[in-house]
Design an enzyme around this catalytic site. Structure first.
Site, PDB file in Angstrom:
ATOM      1  N   LYS A 160       3.241  19.397  19.909  1.00  0.00           N
ATOM      2  CA  LYS A 160       2.082  18.621  20.382  1.00  0.00           C
ATOM      3  C   LYS A 160       2.008  18.636  21.912  1.00  0.00           C
ATOM      4  CE  LYS A 160       3.330  14.697  18.382  1.00  0.00           C
ATOM      5  NZ  LYS A 160       4.619  15.107  17.818  1.00  0.00           N
ATOM      6  N   ARG A 170      15.986  22.191  22.329  1.00  0.00           N
ATOM      7  CA  ARG A 170      14.951  21.921  23.335  1.00  0.00           C
ATOM      8  C   ARG A 170      15.531  21.412  24.666  1.00  0.00           C
ATOM      9  NH1 ARG A 170       9.820  18.086  22.001  1.00  0.00           N
ATOM     10  NH2 ARG A 170      11.329  16.404  21.810  1.00  0.00           N
ATOM     11  N   ARG A 190      13.910  10.454  13.043  1.00  0.00           N
ATOM     12  CA  ARG A 190      12.520  10.567  13.531  1.00  0.00           C
ATOM     13  C   ARG A 190      11.651  11.297  12.502  1.00  0.00           C
ATOM     14  NH1 ARG A 190      13.904  13.551  18.748  1.00  0.00           N
ATOM     15  NH2 ARG A 190      11.690  13.688  19.173  1.00  0.00           N
ATOM     16  N   ARG A 213      16.626  15.631  25.829  1.00  0.00           N
ATOM     17  CA  ARG A 213      16.297  14.234  25.552  1.00  0.00           C
ATOM     18  C   ARG A 213      17.409  13.577  24.742  1.00  0.00           C
ATOM     19  NH1 ARG A 213      10.170  13.914  23.383  1.00  0.00           N
ATOM     20  NH2 ARG A 213      11.194  12.400  22.047  1.00  0.00           N
ATOM     21  N   ARG A 265       0.538   6.667  15.675  1.00  0.00           N
ATOM     22  CA  ARG A 265       1.655   7.121  14.860  1.00  0.00           C
ATOM     23  C   ARG A 265       1.721   6.352  13.549  1.00  0.00           C
ATOM     24  NH1 ARG A 265       5.001   9.573  18.955  1.00  0.00           N
ATOM     25  NH2 ARG A 265       6.999  10.322  18.275  1.00  0.00           N
TER      26      ARG A 265
HETATM   27  P1  AMP Z   1       7.821  11.330  21.462  1.00  0.00           P
HETATM   28  O1  AMP Z   1       8.049  11.727  22.868  1.00  0.00           O
HETATM   29  O2  AMP Z   1       6.369  11.322  21.087  1.00  0.00           O
HETATM   30  O3  AMP Z   1       8.680  12.093  20.488  1.00  0.00           O
HETATM   31  O4  AMP Z   1       8.288   9.794  21.359  1.00  0.00           O
HETATM   32  C1  AMP Z   1       9.615   9.404  21.640  1.00  0.00           C
HETATM   33  C2  AMP Z   1       9.858   8.009  21.093  1.00  0.00           C
HETATM   34  O5  AMP Z   1       8.973   7.076  21.742  1.00  0.00           O
HETATM   35  C3  AMP Z   1       9.586   7.828  19.603  1.00  0.00           C
HETATM   36  O6  AMP Z   1      10.677   8.234  18.789  1.00  0.00           O
HETATM   37  C4  AMP Z   1       9.324   6.328  19.539  1.00  0.00           C
HETATM   38  O7  AMP Z   1      10.536   5.581  19.625  1.00  0.00           O
HETATM   39  C5  AMP Z   1       8.532   6.086  20.823  1.00  0.00           C
HETATM   40  N1  AMP Z   1       7.084   6.269  20.587  1.00  0.00           N
HETATM   41  C6  AMP Z   1       6.282   7.230  21.122  1.00  0.00           C
HETATM   42  N2  AMP Z   1       5.026   7.085  20.695  1.00  0.00           N
HETATM   43  C7  AMP Z   1       5.012   6.016  19.863  1.00  0.00           C
HETATM   44  C8  AMP Z   1       4.006   5.386  19.097  1.00  0.00           C
HETATM   45  N3  AMP Z   1       2.738   5.815  19.070  1.00  0.00           N
HETATM   46  N4  AMP Z   1       4.374   4.295  18.350  1.00  0.00           N
HETATM   47  C9  AMP Z   1       5.618   3.814  18.382  1.00  0.00           C
HETATM   48  N5  AMP Z   1       6.622   4.388  19.057  1.00  0.00           N
HETATM   49  C10 AMP Z   1       6.336   5.481  19.809  1.00  0.00           C
END
Ligand code: AMP
Length: 219
Positions: free
Chosen positions: A13, A127, A171, A160, A88
């Site tokens: 994404k 990654r 996740r 990360r 999400r």
């Molecule tokens: P990402 O970078 O999108 O993989 O997000 C990393 C982490 O941030 C996720 O595993 C969640 O803990 C938190 N997070 C990101 N976006 C959301 C969302 N829309 N709702 C809830 N938690 C989020």
């Protein structure tokens, strides 16, 4: 244009949003990046999100929805946005719809980037990301020219904290339980586009542009 990018962690994404943002002249809003920035600045928001992120869980809706809805009212979002990582779950999608409706706007399309679970695991465990410009690398399929340094800006690459096998698996469970219902949510209103997310970055990007039936900007 208001676009939502849907896909499991590792579906690409962020990578696709970065290209689409330039080609379509839209603002890129990545909820995970907003949380990571808050975390690195040590703000209250970052502290609220930290434990959830470390466990691979979703940050509670009341915190996340407020953060994103505040961000999308900024002037750079007026011409349209690409949302990456938000919504999400269905509650977030409904809150987004209501907020946009109040501005007489709405989501045009939700693009679901579909990738197999085996491929997601492979991508996430290898990654590396630039600490400064966020450019993504993969230690096997797209390594940087100099180990540990970004090709674009020369800054340090990092993995990360939540890109470890145990947290990645959590996740993915969260994705299938909470986020996958959004595929039906957007499909029911005729807004879903499903794109095969395996292959080269350029091919996937071309598939998305073709599915959106939009023209790329030349400048
Ligand atoms: P990402 O970078 O999108 O993989 O997000 C990393 C982490 O941030 C996720 O595993 C969640 O803990 C938190 N997070 C990101 N976006 C959301 C969302 N829309 N709702 C809830 N938690 C989020």
């Amino acid at each position: 244009m208001y676009l939502v990018l849907l896909g499991a962690p590792g579906a690409g994404k962020g990578t696709q949003a970065a290209t689409l943002t330039k080609e379509l002249k839209l603002a890129h809003i990545a909820s995970g990046d907003l949380f990571r920035q808050a975390l690195s600045k040590g703000t209250e928001l970052g502290l609220q999100a930290k434990a959830y992120m470390e466990k691979g869980q979703l940050v509670p809706n009341e915190v996340t929805i407020k953060m994103v809805l505040d961000r999308i009212t900024a002037p750079d979002c007026a011409a349209g946005i690409i949302l990456d990582g938000f919504p999400r779950n269905v509650e977030q999608a409904k809150a987004l719809d209501e907020a946009l409706k109040a501005q007489k706007k709405g989501i045009d399309k939700a693009v679901y980037i579909k990738v197999s679970e085996a491929e997601l695991l492979k991508r996430l465990t290898g990654r590396w990301i630039c600490r400064s410009c966020q450019a993504p690398y993969h230690e096997v399929s797209s390594p940087s020219r100099v180990k540990g340094k970004c090709d674009k800006c020369g800054c340090e690459l990092y993995q990360r904290a939540d890109d470890n096998t145990e947290t990645i698996k959590k996740r993915l469970v969260v994705f299938f339980a909470e986020t996958a219902p959004l595929i039906e949510y957007y499909s029911k209103v005729g807004k879903l586009i499903e794109v095969q997310g395996e292959g080269s970055m350029q091919d996937i990007g071309a598939r998305i542009i073709a599915a959106l039936k939009v023209k790329k900007s030349n400048n």
